[in-house]
Design an enzyme around this catalytic site. Sequence first.
Site, PDB file in Angstrom:
ATOM      1  N   HIS A 153      17.975 -11.644 -32.891  1.00 53.98           N
ATOM      2  CA  HIS A 153      16.559 -11.777 -33.288  1.00 53.98           C
ATOM      3  C   HIS A 153      16.810 -12.443 -34.775  1.00 53.98           C
ATOM      4  CE1 HIS A 153      12.458 -11.252 -34.337  1.00 53.98           C
ATOM      5  NE2 HIS A 153      12.260 -10.544 -33.274  1.00 53.98           N
TER       6      HIS A 153
ATOM      7  N   ARG B 237       8.380  -7.594 -24.682  1.00 51.86           N
ATOM      8  CA  ARG B 237       7.410  -6.386 -24.251  1.00 51.86           C
ATOM      9  C   ARG B 237       7.434  -6.189 -22.757  1.00 51.86           C
ATOM     10  NH1 ARG B 237       5.254  -9.395 -28.299  1.00 51.86           N
ATOM     11  NH2 ARG B 237       4.455  -8.032 -30.146  1.00 51.86           N
TER      12      ARG B 237
ATOM     13  N   ASP C 227       4.427 -17.207 -30.742  1.00 52.43           N
ATOM     14  CA  ASP C 227       4.961 -16.096 -30.420  1.00 52.43           C
ATOM     15  C   ASP C 227       5.313 -16.070 -28.883  1.00 52.43           C
ATOM     16  OD1 ASP C 227       6.261 -13.656 -30.228  1.00 52.43           O
ATOM     17  OD2 ASP C 227       4.735 -12.337 -31.216  1.00 52.43           O
TER      18      ASP C 227
ATOM     19  N   GLU D  56      14.927 -16.736 -29.549  1.00 52.28           N
ATOM     20  CA  GLU D  56      15.456 -15.808 -28.912  1.00 52.28           C
ATOM     21  C   GLU D  56      15.561 -16.029 -27.260  1.00 52.28           C
ATOM     22  OE1 GLU D  56      12.722 -12.229 -29.936  1.00 52.28           O
ATOM     23  OE2 GLU D  56      12.023 -13.410 -31.181  1.00 52.28           O
TER      24      GLU D  56
ATOM     25  N   HIS E  96      11.086  -4.390 -27.537  1.00 52.28           N
ATOM     26  CA  HIS E  96      12.677  -4.442 -28.251  1.00 52.28           C
ATOM     27  C   HIS E  96      13.148  -3.030 -27.937  1.00 52.28           C
ATOM     28  CE1 HIS E  96      11.825  -8.195 -29.364  1.00 52.28           C
ATOM     29  NE2 HIS E  96      11.255  -7.939 -30.791  1.00 52.28           N
TER      30      HIS E  96
HETATM   31  C1  BGC Z   1       8.309 -10.724 -30.767  1.00 53.86           C
HETATM   32  C2  BGC Z   1       7.143 -10.628 -32.077  1.00 53.86           C
HETATM   33  C3  BGC Z   1       7.503  -9.398 -32.648  1.00 53.86           C
HETATM   34  C4  BGC Z   1       8.591  -9.390 -33.228  1.00 53.86           C
HETATM   35  C5  BGC Z   1       9.075  -8.184 -34.150  1.00 53.86           C
HETATM   36  C6  BGC Z   1       9.476 -10.940 -31.661  1.00 53.86           C
HETATM   37  O1  BGC Z   1      10.682 -11.109 -30.550  1.00 53.86           O
HETATM   38  O2  BGC Z   1       7.899 -11.932 -29.992  1.00 53.86           O
HETATM   39  O3  BGC Z   1       5.797 -10.449 -31.085  1.00 53.86           O
HETATM   40  O4  BGC Z   1       6.409  -8.978 -33.563  1.00 53.86           O
HETATM   41  O5  BGC Z   1       9.578  -9.908 -32.309  1.00 53.86           O
HETATM   42  O6  BGC Z   1       9.923  -8.383 -34.866  1.00 53.86           O
END
Ligand code: BGC
Length: 335
Positions: free
Chosen positions: A164, A64, A237, A302, A89
């Site tokens: 991911h 983010r 998260d 990640e 992303h």
């Molecule tokens: C994030 C999550 C997000 C997800 C989406 C992750 O890398 O940390 O907050 O909802 O990606 O696929």
Amino acid sequence: MQVYTLKNNYIEIDFIPRGGQIIAIRVPDANGNVADVVVGYDTLEETLAGDGYFGALCGRYANRIVKGRFEIDGEKFQLDCNNETNHLHGGFDGFHARNWEVNALVSEKYTQAYQLKLSSEDGDQNYPGKLDVSVTYGLTNNNELVIEYEAETSKPTVINLTSHPYFNLHGAGNGSAVNHELQLNASRYTPISASLGTTSGEIASVIDTPFDFTSPKSVKLACESNHEQINLFDGIDHNFVIDHYDGSVRLAGTLMDPESGRKMEVYTDQPGIQIYTGAHFDGSTKGKKGAPIEQCAGIAMETQIFPNSPNYEHFPNAILQPGEKYKHICIYKFC
Ligand code: BGC
């Protein structure tokens, strides 16, 4: 859409050009039983219509950026806000949604490798500078999937690439990964601000919190705790700060499934690793083996710089200058 496969006698990895998505990783357990250990779908059709982040390459800035805003040398930039009030992303049309050019790569380092390339235009998703990205997926004799990222820009820009996949070492579709044991070489993490929806800027100790994975611990223990940071995102998260970061490749963490005995080590040269237990999975879609994808169907690990780094001077540098080369290595080693 073509499916590419990297394989040796032990492991097989399938990926597609759309997002460079890793759609299957098949590995045996100690008794030779093979399971596919990444969350996804049974068919290509479902993959193309489904969650585009599963196993995908994320960028230009993975994770983010608050309100999609950042500044470079006093110039202000405004990116898409595709995650409530934040940019996530790389935006609506991030790198996960692009068709990457794929070519076989011959390299002494790898038993088999592919190179994926993408050219992101100046102004793509409002990011400054034309960015040329290359990502290598290489398989070694040590059962490592090595992901090597490189990028160059024509103007100062921000960058944070990651991969991911959600890992379920018991086998995707064979129940939850919540009983996996996680160990992280991270004695600090970056707590989240509820109002910002991402890192508050604080770097906090994990000691005496559910985020203490300095010794192997069940993910369930952390997810079931009542800690306010766990409640914020209904699980983990969070970005963990890898100990003794110096830009060299080091062991960031290990994920282990006590039932099958499958184990995966993650190595990286990056300062952080996001652990995500899939809070947004609500069982409404079916994944591999027709099983509903529920919370903790898999665990994402990640490697990255920290979320919202472009807006915090004390976080790792996110700016790439023309003439410099962005480099990042992530290794998933199956043991
Ligand atoms: C994030 C999550 C997000 C997800 C989406 C992750 O890398 O940390 O907050 O909802 O990606 O696929």
